[in-house]
Design an enzyme around this catalytic site. Structure first.
Site, PDB file in Angstrom:
ATOM      1  N   ASP A 153       1.330  13.017  -3.625  1.00 51.61           N
ATOM      2  CA  ASP A 153       2.638  12.760  -3.050  1.00 51.61           C
ATOM      3  C   ASP A 153       3.546  13.923  -3.440  1.00 51.61           C
ATOM      4  O   ASP A 153       3.652  14.255  -4.625  1.00 51.61           O
ATOM      5  CB  ASP A 153       3.184  11.452  -3.648  1.00 51.61           C
ATOM      6  CG  ASP A 153       4.283  10.866  -2.810  1.00 51.61           C
ATOM      7  OD1 ASP A 153       3.985  10.356  -1.730  1.00 51.61           O
ATOM      8  OD2 ASP A 153       5.455  10.920  -3.235  1.00 51.61           O
TER       9      ASP A 153
ATOM     10  N   ARG B  82      -4.525  13.171   1.742  1.00 52.19           N
ATOM     11  CA  ARG B  82      -3.537  12.102   1.792  1.00 52.19           C
ATOM     12  C   ARG B  82      -3.510  11.466   3.170  1.00 52.19           C
ATOM     13  O   ARG B  82      -3.355  12.151   4.180  1.00 52.19           O
ATOM     14  CB  ARG B  82      -2.148  12.665   1.458  1.00 52.19           C
ATOM     15  CG  ARG B  82      -0.989  11.751   1.780  1.00 52.19           C
ATOM     16  CD  ARG B  82      -0.793  10.680   0.707  1.00 52.19           C
ATOM     17  NE  ARG B  82       0.261   9.767   1.089  1.00 52.19           N
ATOM     18  CZ  ARG B  82       1.552   9.940   0.809  1.00 52.19           C
ATOM     19  NH1 ARG B  82       1.938  10.988   0.137  1.00 52.19           N
ATOM     20  NH2 ARG B  82       2.444   9.043   1.182  1.00 52.19           N
TER      21      ARG B  82
ATOM     22  N   ARG C 227      -2.393   6.958  -3.806  1.00 50.43           N
ATOM     23  CA  ARG C 227      -2.470   8.186  -3.008  1.00 50.43           C
ATOM     24  C   ARG C 227      -3.010   9.352  -3.843  1.00 50.43           C
ATOM     25  O   ARG C 227      -2.768   9.429  -5.046  1.00 50.43           O
ATOM     26  CB  ARG C 227      -1.099   8.539  -2.448  1.00 50.43           C
ATOM     27  CG  ARG C 227      -0.076   8.710  -3.515  1.00 50.43           C
ATOM     28  CD  ARG C 227       1.327   8.312  -3.122  1.00 50.43           C
ATOM     29  NE  ARG C 227       1.479   6.994  -2.564  1.00 50.43           N
ATOM     30  CZ  ARG C 227       2.484   6.652  -1.759  1.00 50.43           C
ATOM     31  NH1 ARG C 227       3.402   7.514  -1.466  1.00 50.43           N
ATOM     32  NH2 ARG C 227       2.576   5.442  -1.284  1.00 50.43           N
TER      33      ARG C 227
ATOM     34  N   ASP D  56       7.433  14.971  -2.900  1.00 43.62           N
ATOM     35  CA  ASP D  56       8.736  14.537  -2.380  1.00 43.62           C
ATOM     36  C   ASP D  56       9.796  15.588  -2.667  1.00 43.62           C
ATOM     37  O   ASP D  56       9.969  16.009  -3.820  1.00 43.62           O
ATOM     38  CB  ASP D  56       9.171  13.224  -3.044  1.00 43.62           C
ATOM     39  CG  ASP D  56       8.404  12.027  -2.515  1.00 43.62           C
ATOM     40  OD1 ASP D  56       7.960  12.062  -1.352  1.00 43.62           O
ATOM     41  OD2 ASP D  56       8.260  11.054  -3.273  1.00 43.62           O
TER      42      ASP D  56
HETATM   43  O1  GSY Z   1       6.807   7.575  -4.410  1.00 47.81           O
HETATM   44  C1  GSY Z   1       5.796   8.241  -5.004  1.00 47.81           C
HETATM   45  C2  GSY Z   1       4.547   7.435  -5.061  1.00 47.81           C
HETATM   46  N1  GSY Z   1       4.653   6.316  -6.007  1.00 47.81           N
HETATM   47  C3  GSY Z   1       4.672   6.378  -7.352  1.00 47.81           C
HETATM   48  C4  GSY Z   1       4.616   7.444  -8.274  1.00 47.81           C
HETATM   49  O2  GSY Z   1       4.547   8.646  -7.951  1.00 47.81           O
HETATM   50  N2  GSY Z   1       4.653   7.085  -9.606  1.00 47.81           N
HETATM   51  C5  GSY Z   1       4.732   5.789 -10.027  1.00 47.81           C
HETATM   52  N3  GSY Z   1       4.747   5.535 -11.330  1.00 47.81           N
HETATM   53  N4  GSY Z   1       4.785   4.761  -9.135  1.00 47.81           N
HETATM   54  C6  GSY Z   1       4.758   5.060  -7.829  1.00 47.81           C
HETATM   55  N5  GSY Z   1       4.796   4.224  -6.777  1.00 47.81           N
HETATM   56  C7  GSY Z   1       4.735   5.002  -5.696  1.00 47.81           C
HETATM   57  S1  GSY Z   1       4.748   4.403  -4.081  1.00 47.81           S
END
Ligand code: GSY
Length: 161
Positions: free
Chosen positions: A97, A85, A94, A99
Site C-alpha cells: 500500500d 496488489r 495487501r 498512500d
Molecule cells: O491503509 C493502509 C492499509 N491498512 C493498514 C496498514 O497499513 N497498517 C495497519 N496497521 N492497519 C491497516 N489497515 C489497513 S486497511
C-alpha cells in the site's frame, strides 16, 4: 514542471515478504524520474486496523517531486500493481500500500485523490513513522504539526522492528 515540492508517502504491507517488498518499493520510487527520496523512517510492526488479518509492516518516506500530484498518484498505483496488489476487499490484507499523505501544503479534494490523506490524523501506524522524519510538518487542514497529532492517538499497537 521544474520546481520540486516535498511530499510524504506512507508504505504498508502484510502479505508476502513485507520487508523485501517495502524496500523494493522505495528503490522503485527512487529510480523514478522526477522523484528523489530524501528521508526514510524506521519500519514498524503494527496491529491491523480493520478486519482480523496479519500485522502490518509500516513506514514513511519523504520525497522531493517534480511531478503533479495526479502523476505521482499514477506512479504509486503502478508500483503497487507491480507488487501484485489487487484492490479486492477495501480494508483487507495487501502486498503493498502506497498512500500519498502530504504534498507540500496543498489541499486536494477530487474523486480520485484527496490530500492530506483523509484518515492520516487518526492512524498511529502513519503518524508514528511520519513523526520520526517530519515532526514539524504542518498538516494543512488542522494546522497541527505531525508531532502534535501523534500525541492524540493510541500508539500501543505500533512497535519499531
Ligand atoms: O491503509 C493502509 C492499509 N491498512 C493498514 C496498514 O497499513 N497498517 C495497519 N496497521 N492497519 C491497516 N489497515 C489497513 S486497511
Amino acid at each position: 514542471m521544474s520546481q520540486s515540492q516535498q511530499c510524504a508517502i506512507a508504505l504498508g504491507s502484510n502479505l508476502g515478504d513485507s520487508s523485501a517488498i517495502l524496500e523494493a518499493a522505495i528503490v522503485m520510487l527512487a529510480k523514478t524520474p522526477g522523484i528523489t527520496v530524501t528521508s526514510q523512517s524506521s519500519w514498524y510492526q503494527t496491529a491491523p486496523v480493520g478486519p482480523p488479518q496479519p500485522d502490518y509492516l509500516n513506514g514513511c518516506v519523504i520525497i522531493d517531486v517534480q511531478l503533479t500530484p495526479q502523476d505521482l498518484l499514477q506512479i504509486t498505483l503502478s508500483i503497487e500493481k507491480q507488487f501484485g496488489r489487487e484492490r479486492r476487499e477495501r480494508w483487507g490484507p495487501r502486498t503493498l500500500d502506497l498512500d500519498i499523505l502530504l504534498f507540500d501544503n496543498l489541499i486536494i479534494d477530487t474523486p480520485t485523490l484527496q490530500i492530506p490523506h483523509p484518515r492520516m490524523s487518526e492512524r498511529a501506524f502513519v503518524l508514528v513513522p511520519l513523526a520520526e522524519i517530519a515532526p514539524d510538518w504542518l498538516e494543512p487542514i488542522s494546522g497541527c504539526a505531525i508531532a502534535q497529532l501523534v500525541q492524540r492517538v493510541d500508539c500501543s499497537g505500533v512497535h519499531p522492528v
